[in-house]
Design a protein around this motif. Structure first.
Motif, PDB file in Angstrom:
ATOM      1  N   LEU B  44     -65.174 -20.183  66.772  1.00 46.23           N
ATOM      2  CA  LEU B  44     -63.801 -20.134  67.276  1.00 46.23           C
ATOM      3  C   LEU B  44     -63.347 -18.693  67.331  1.00 46.23           C
ATOM      4  O   LEU B  44     -63.628 -17.917  66.414  1.00 46.23           O
ATOM      5  CB  LEU B  44     -62.855 -20.903  66.347  1.00 46.23           C
ATOM      6  N   LYS B  45     -62.657 -18.341  68.404  1.00 46.43           N
ATOM      7  CA  LYS B  45     -62.066 -17.015  68.482  1.00 46.43           C
ATOM      8  C   LYS B  45     -60.603 -17.184  68.831  1.00 46.43           C
ATOM      9  O   LYS B  45     -60.276 -18.002  69.684  1.00 46.43           O
ATOM     10  CB  LYS B  45     -62.732 -16.184  69.583  1.00 46.43           C
ATOM     11  N   ILE B  46     -59.761 -16.415  68.183  1.00 40.61           N
ATOM     12  CA  ILE B  46     -58.342 -16.462  68.533  1.00 40.61           C
ATOM     13  C   ILE B  46     -57.828 -15.048  68.705  1.00 40.61           C
ATOM     14  O   ILE B  46     -58.049 -14.191  67.848  1.00 40.61           O
ATOM     15  CB  ILE B  46     -57.509 -17.171  67.457  1.00 40.61           C
ATOM     16  N   ALA B  47     -57.157 -14.817  69.833  1.00 45.40           N
ATOM     17  CA  ALA B  47     -56.575 -13.499  70.103  1.00 45.40           C
ATOM     18  C   ALA B  47     -55.199 -13.420  69.447  1.00 45.40           C
ATOM     19  O   ALA B  47     -54.579 -14.443  69.183  1.00 45.40           O
ATOM     20  CB  ALA B  47     -56.466 -13.286  71.606  1.00 45.40           C
ATOM     21  N   PRO B  48     -54.720 -12.217  69.196  1.00 49.10           N
ATOM     22  CA  PRO B  48     -53.363 -12.068  68.660  1.00 49.10           C
ATOM     23  C   PRO B  48     -52.351 -12.750  69.566  1.00 49.10           C
ATOM     24  O   PRO B  48     -52.436 -12.644  70.783  1.00 49.10           O
ATOM     25  CB  PRO B  48     -53.142 -10.550  68.651  1.00 49.10           C
ATOM     26  N   ALA B  53     -55.028 -25.088  69.179  1.00 52.35           N
ATOM     27  CA  ALA B  53     -54.923 -26.393  68.531  1.00 52.35           C
ATOM     28  C   ALA B  53     -56.333 -26.893  68.274  1.00 52.35           C
ATOM     29  O   ALA B  53     -57.147 -26.965  69.189  1.00 52.35           O
ATOM     30  CB  ALA B  53     -54.168 -27.365  69.423  1.00 52.35           C
ATOM     31  N   PHE B  54     -56.605 -27.219  67.019  1.00 51.19           N
ATOM     32  CA  PHE B  54     -57.938 -27.640  66.607  1.00 51.19           C
ATOM     33  C   PHE B  54     -57.831 -29.127  66.306  1.00 51.19           C
ATOM     34  O   PHE B  54     -57.266 -29.524  65.298  1.00 51.19           O
ATOM     35  CB  PHE B  54     -58.314 -26.825  65.362  1.00 51.19           C
ATOM     36  N   LEU B  55     -58.328 -29.936  67.244  1.00 53.85           N
ATOM     37  CA  LEU B  55     -58.071 -31.368  67.158  1.00 53.85           C
ATOM     38  C   LEU B  55     -59.355 -32.136  66.891  1.00 53.85           C
ATOM     39  O   LEU B  55     -60.441 -31.697  67.253  1.00 53.85           O
ATOM     40  CB  LEU B  55     -57.456 -31.861  68.474  1.00 53.85           C
ATOM     41  N   GLY B  56     -59.198 -33.308  66.305  1.00 56.03           N
ATOM     42  CA  GLY B  56     -60.362 -34.147  66.074  1.00 56.03           C
ATOM     43  C   GLY B  56     -59.973 -35.312  65.198  1.00 56.03           C
ATOM     44  O   GLY B  56     -58.973 -35.254  64.492  1.00 56.03           O
ATOM     45  N   PRO B  57     -60.766 -36.410  65.250  1.00 56.85           N
ATOM     46  CA  PRO B  57     -60.443 -37.573  64.421  1.00 56.85           C
ATOM     47  C   PRO B  57     -60.626 -37.268  62.933  1.00 56.85           C
ATOM     48  O   PRO B  57     -61.154 -36.228  62.575  1.00 56.85           O
ATOM     49  CB  PRO B  57     -61.447 -38.637  64.894  1.00 56.85           C
ATOM     50  N   ASN B  58     -60.187 -38.202  62.098  1.00 54.66           N
ATOM     51  CA  ASN B  58     -60.355 -38.024  60.646  1.00 54.66           C
ATOM     52  C   ASN B  58     -61.811 -37.784  60.294  1.00 54.66           C
ATOM     53  O   ASN B  58     -62.701 -38.444  60.806  1.00 54.66           O
ATOM     54  CB  ASN B  58     -59.890 -39.282  59.893  1.00 54.66           C
ATOM     55  N   GLY B  59     -62.030 -36.824  59.432  1.00 57.04           N
ATOM     56  CA  GLY B  59     -63.385 -36.560  58.952  1.00 57.04           C
ATOM     57  C   GLY B  59     -64.251 -35.774  59.918  1.00 57.04           C
ATOM     58  O   GLY B  59     -65.455 -35.648  59.726  1.00 57.04           O
ATOM     59  N   ALA B  60     -63.646 -35.226  60.968  1.00 54.10           N
ATOM     60  CA  ALA B  60     -64.444 -34.511  61.971  1.00 54.10           C
ATOM     61  C   ALA B  60     -64.899 -33.139  61.475  1.00 54.10           C
ATOM     62  O   ALA B  60     -65.858 -32.578  61.994  1.00 54.10           O
ATOM     63  CB  ALA B  60     -63.625 -34.342  63.250  1.00 54.10           C
ATOM     64  N   GLY B  61     -64.213 -32.605  60.481  1.00 53.07           N
ATOM     65  CA  GLY B  61     -64.614 -31.299  59.949  1.00 53.07           C
ATOM     66  C   GLY B  61     -63.591 -30.197  60.138  1.00 53.07           C
ATOM     67  O   GLY B  61     -63.900 -29.024  59.971  1.00 53.07           O
ATOM     68  N   LYS B  62     -62.358 -30.575  60.449  1.00 52.53           N
ATOM     69  CA  LYS B  62     -61.323 -29.558  60.691  1.00 52.53           C
ATOM     70  C   LYS B  62     -60.974 -28.788  59.424  1.00 52.53           C
ATOM     71  O   LYS B  62     -60.989 -27.560  59.412  1.00 52.53           O
ATOM     72  CB  LYS B  62     -60.055 -30.224  61.246  1.00 52.53           C
ATOM     73  N   THR B  63     -60.669 -29.535  58.374  1.00 52.23           N
ATOM     74  CA  THR B  63     -60.274 -28.866  57.134  1.00 52.23           C
ATOM     75  C   THR B  63     -61.417 -28.014  56.588  1.00 52.23           C
ATOM     76  O   THR B  63     -61.207 -26.892  56.126  1.00 52.23           O
ATOM     77  CB  THR B  63     -59.825 -29.918  56.100  1.00 52.23           C
ATOM     78  N   THR B  64     -62.627 -28.548  56.657  1.00 53.01           N
ATOM     79  CA  THR B  64     -63.783 -27.783  56.193  1.00 53.01           C
ATOM     80  C   THR B  64     -63.888 -26.464  56.948  1.00 53.01           C
ATOM     81  O   THR B  64     -64.085 -25.406  56.349  1.00 53.01           O
ATOM     82  CB  THR B  64     -65.071 -28.613  56.386  1.00 53.01           C
ATOM     83  N   ALA B 206     -51.838 -14.688  65.432  1.00 55.18           N
ATOM     84  CA  ALA B 206     -52.752 -15.707  65.942  1.00 55.18           C
ATOM     85  C   ALA B 206     -52.616 -16.953  65.069  1.00 55.18           C
ATOM     86  O   ALA B 206     -52.502 -16.846  63.852  1.00 55.18           O
ATOM     87  CB  ALA B 206     -54.187 -15.198  65.887  1.00 55.18           C
ATOM     88  N   ILE B 207     -52.605 -18.124  65.699  1.00 57.61           N
ATOM     89  CA  ILE B 207     -52.371 -19.344  64.925  1.00 57.61           C
ATOM     90  C   ILE B 207     -53.453 -20.380  65.195  1.00 57.61           C
ATOM     91  O   ILE B 207     -53.768 -20.698  66.338  1.00 57.61           O
ATOM     92  CB  ILE B 207     -50.981 -19.928  65.256  1.00 57.61           C
ATOM     93  N   LEU B 208     -54.019 -20.892  64.118  1.00 55.50           N
ATOM     94  CA  LEU B 208     -54.963 -21.998  64.205  1.00 55.50           C
ATOM     95  C   LEU B 208     -54.263 -23.209  63.612  1.00 55.50           C
ATOM     96  O   LEU B 208     -53.840 -23.193  62.464  1.00 55.50           O
ATOM     97  CB  LEU B 208     -56.239 -21.674  63.416  1.00 55.50           C
ATOM     98  N   LEU B 209     -54.145 -24.247  64.424  1.00 48.66           N
ATOM     99  CA  LEU B 209     -53.291 -25.373  64.051  1.00 48.66           C
ATOM    100  C   LEU B 209     -54.083 -26.670  64.166  1.00 48.66           C
ATOM    101  O   LEU B 209     -54.691 -26.930  65.196  1.00 48.66           O
ATOM    102  CB  LEU B 209     -52.117 -25.383  65.042  1.00 48.66           C
TER     103      LEU B 209
END
Ligand code: ATP
Ligand code: MG
Lengths: 258, 331
Positions: B44-48, B53-64, B206-209
């Motif tokens: 993942l790359k995020i510019a200033p 938006a980082f989306l996915g079903p439960n257990g997809a690995g977002k929090t990790t 930069a925001i990862l949400l």
């Protein structure tokens, strides 16, 4: 770094003093437990008053050391568990200071608070029992080695708290072991037993403190050197293990779980 | 003033192209038969100033993934760079990072909001005085000034969440990680948070949400990355993704009253579906510009047939993020 220390100091104080009833309760319990021990010891030795003097002072010193060490050793591990539960632990590990500095600042802040509390308990005990313990400035030296060794143990058990999460049983067992070790005059041990007493955490320093405060002896520098070595070694082992535990928790992804 | 323009240009040069670069992150939990790949090759790359938006079903690995970025979980492979520094090697990399982590309150319950803000500011290496005054500003923005001296444990769940977000912003981070920031907030608080995220992004952060409320993601994000079973299956600018899925979308027209028979027949003969008081028209998938022109010519014909009936509504049916998400995740 100074701001971090003041910040930790303020946090610890506010958290503790927000509920003064807890603080007062703590003092009452500590004093009451001591009174129980005191009466029990009088009963067992069948003596009271004068002849009991030195013994009494030794018991007072031993008891105060015990409460201090139990507090220190519990402090890091229980706070780690509690903060994992309330979700602040991960925020702490997000600090650019890095975990070791933050936890060191925390340890110093909470120790200062605790020492004040213990002084209050000590004053009450002295008033209650008429104990005549001495406070020579030299006692700072064995106190420092005692603290080093105790914090070594605290980080040691804190490491288990980070990786295994459940340390309650270990902690209560430790309290009893320490209690009996402090009730035993290990400073009088000789031969191989002496060696064991030197290698065990904390004990070399407690013997010295009892000599200084209860028996009016002067500091034995050779024994203090042993106590210093003991303290430095335990502190080093404890902090190294803690760093390893931090890495392990991060590999397992369990830093914030409980 | 020359000094101002000088400092501005210096800023521009020192501003990195990406606030966050993470490459090929991998993480497995457990050993042997229990081994489970939670995150695979996530980059993942995020510019200033950008909101991803980082989306996915439960257990997809977002929090990790988020925790690997924050240095809280060690990746098995891959690298993370925040403003050019690796948070796993150098804690200073975390200086410009703010995070609200999932499900936690992230606060000291016995401290008041202001005490929390001051403490966490200091923990992020701010001078104490500055932390306190910025804390007050943030409490104002969040409408919590009157509650500043109440212990956090006595505040409602939504207020606690707002304070957790304020705490993440105390040191004006360059990278903000928000793991389900609107969970448990009421409508108004949710809107406040959305507005705030926009403001913070505009200031160059930069925001990862992550969120399961796709309408929030749709209205806030510049880009969307969708993760499923540990792999990123799509990563695109939000509007491009929506356009892509809206290609064969139709038009919907609703009129007041009922349509008479002659109009119905005329419109139906143009290929639209006609109801009592509505018309929906799906043009053939537009492959070329002339197809598009044909489709809109038909639309105008329908409208001229309807003239002068009062129109209640006319709109193009666009795909929304929820439809797209469900389609992609089910595949
Ligand atoms: N510490 C851990 N040990 C073992 N497995 C874990 C651990 N943490 C997460 N997992 C597993 O890894 C997978 C990904 O979890 P993760 O929390 O990253 O998902 P998520 O996308 O955040 O889900 P949600 O939308 O529910 O928050 C899940 O299957 C989860 O069970
Ligand atoms: Mg999650």
């Amino acid at each position: 770094m100074i701001d971090l220390f003041i910040g930790e100091f303020k946090r610890t104080w506010v958290q503790t003093l927000r509920y003064p009833s807890e603080v007062i309760g703590g003092v009452v319990i500590l004093t009451a437990v001591f009174y129980g021990i005191f009466v029990g010891a009088q009963y067992m030795t069948g003596s009271s008053g004068g002849a009991f003097g030195d013994r009494l002072d030794a018991i007072v010193v031993g008891y105060v050391i015990w409460t201090l060490v139990v507090y220190i050793v519990n402090d890091i591990a229980t706070n780690l568990q509690m903060e994992a539960r309330t979700g602040t632990l991960e925020q702490v590990f997000l600090s650019p200071f890095g975990a070791p500095k933050v936890f060191l600042a925390r340890a110093i802040a909470s120790l200062t608070l605790r020492l004040l509390l213990i002084l209050a308990v000590l004053a009450i005990i002295i008033a209650m029992t008429g104990s005549q313990i001495a406070f020579p400035p030299m006692l700072l030296l064995p106190l420092i080695t005692l603290l080093l060794s105790a914090y070594g143990l605290a980080f040691f058990i804190g490491s288990f708290a980070l990786v295994l999460k459940k340390v309650q049983q270990v902690l209560s067992m430790f309290q009893f072991v320490l209690f009996f070790l402090l009730a035993t005059p290990t400073e009088d041990w000789t031969g191989p037993a002496r060696l064991v007493a030197n290698v065990l955490p904390i004990l070399p320093s407690t013997g010295l403190l009892r000599d200084l405060m209860a028996r009016n002896q002067s500091l034995d520098w050779d024994r203090w050197a042993i106590a210093l070595l003991n303290g430095v070694i335990y502190f080093t082992i404890g902090t190294l293990l803690f760093r390893w535990a931090e890495g392990q928790a991060k590999r397992q992804g369990t830093l914030g779980s409980y | 003033m020359p000094s101002v323009s000088h400092s501005l240009s210096a800023d521009l040069r020192s501003l990195p192209r990406f606030a966050l670069v993470s490459e090929a992150l991998n993480k497995s939990y457990g050993r042997g038969k229990q081994r489970f790949e939670a995150v695979r090759d996530v980059s993942l790359k995020i510019a200033p100033g950008e909101v991803l938006a980082f989306l996915g079903p439960n257990g997809a690995g977002k929090t990790t993934t988020i925790k690997m970025i924050a240095g809280l979980i060690r990746p098995d492979a891959g690298k993370v760079e925040i403003a050019g520094k690796d948070p796993h090697r150098n804690p200073q990399a975390l200086q410009g990072v703010g995070a609200v982590l999932e499900g936690n309150r992230n606060l000291y319950w016995r401290l008041t909001p202001l005490e929390n803000l001051e403490y966490f500011g200091v923990l992020r290496q701010m001078p104490r005085k500055l932390a306190k005054s910025r804390g007050m500003d943030l409490l104002k923005t969040f409408g919590l000034v009157e509650r500043r001296n109440v212990a956090v444990q006595k505040l409602s769940r939504g207020m606690q969440q707002k304070i957790a977000i304020a705490v993440a912003l105390i040191h004006q981070p360059h990278l903000l990680l928000l793991d389900e920031p609107t969970l448990g907030l009421d409508v108004e608080a949710g809107e406040t948070v959305k507005q705030l995220v926009r403001q913070v992004a505009e200031s160059g952060c930069a925001i990862l949400l992550t969120t399961h409320q796709l309408s929030v993601a749709e209205s806030l994000s510049d880009r969307v990355a969708i993760i499923r079973e540990g792999r990123i299956i799509t990563e695109q600018p939000t509007q491009a993704l929506i356009r892509q899925f809206s290609k064969d979308a139709g038009y919907y027209i609703e009129i007041e009253g009922r349509l008479d028979t002659s109009r119905r027949e005329a419109i139906a003969s143009l290929g639209a579906t006609v109801g009592d008081s509505y018309i929906s028209y799906y043009p053939e998938a537009a492959a070329s510009d002339s197809d598009k022109r044909l489709a809109s010519a038909t639309l105008y014909k329908i409208l001229s047939i309807l003239d002068p009936l009062p129109i209640v509504e006319i709109r193009q049916e666009r795909a929304n993020l929820t439809d797209i998400f469900l389609q992609l995740v089910k595949q």
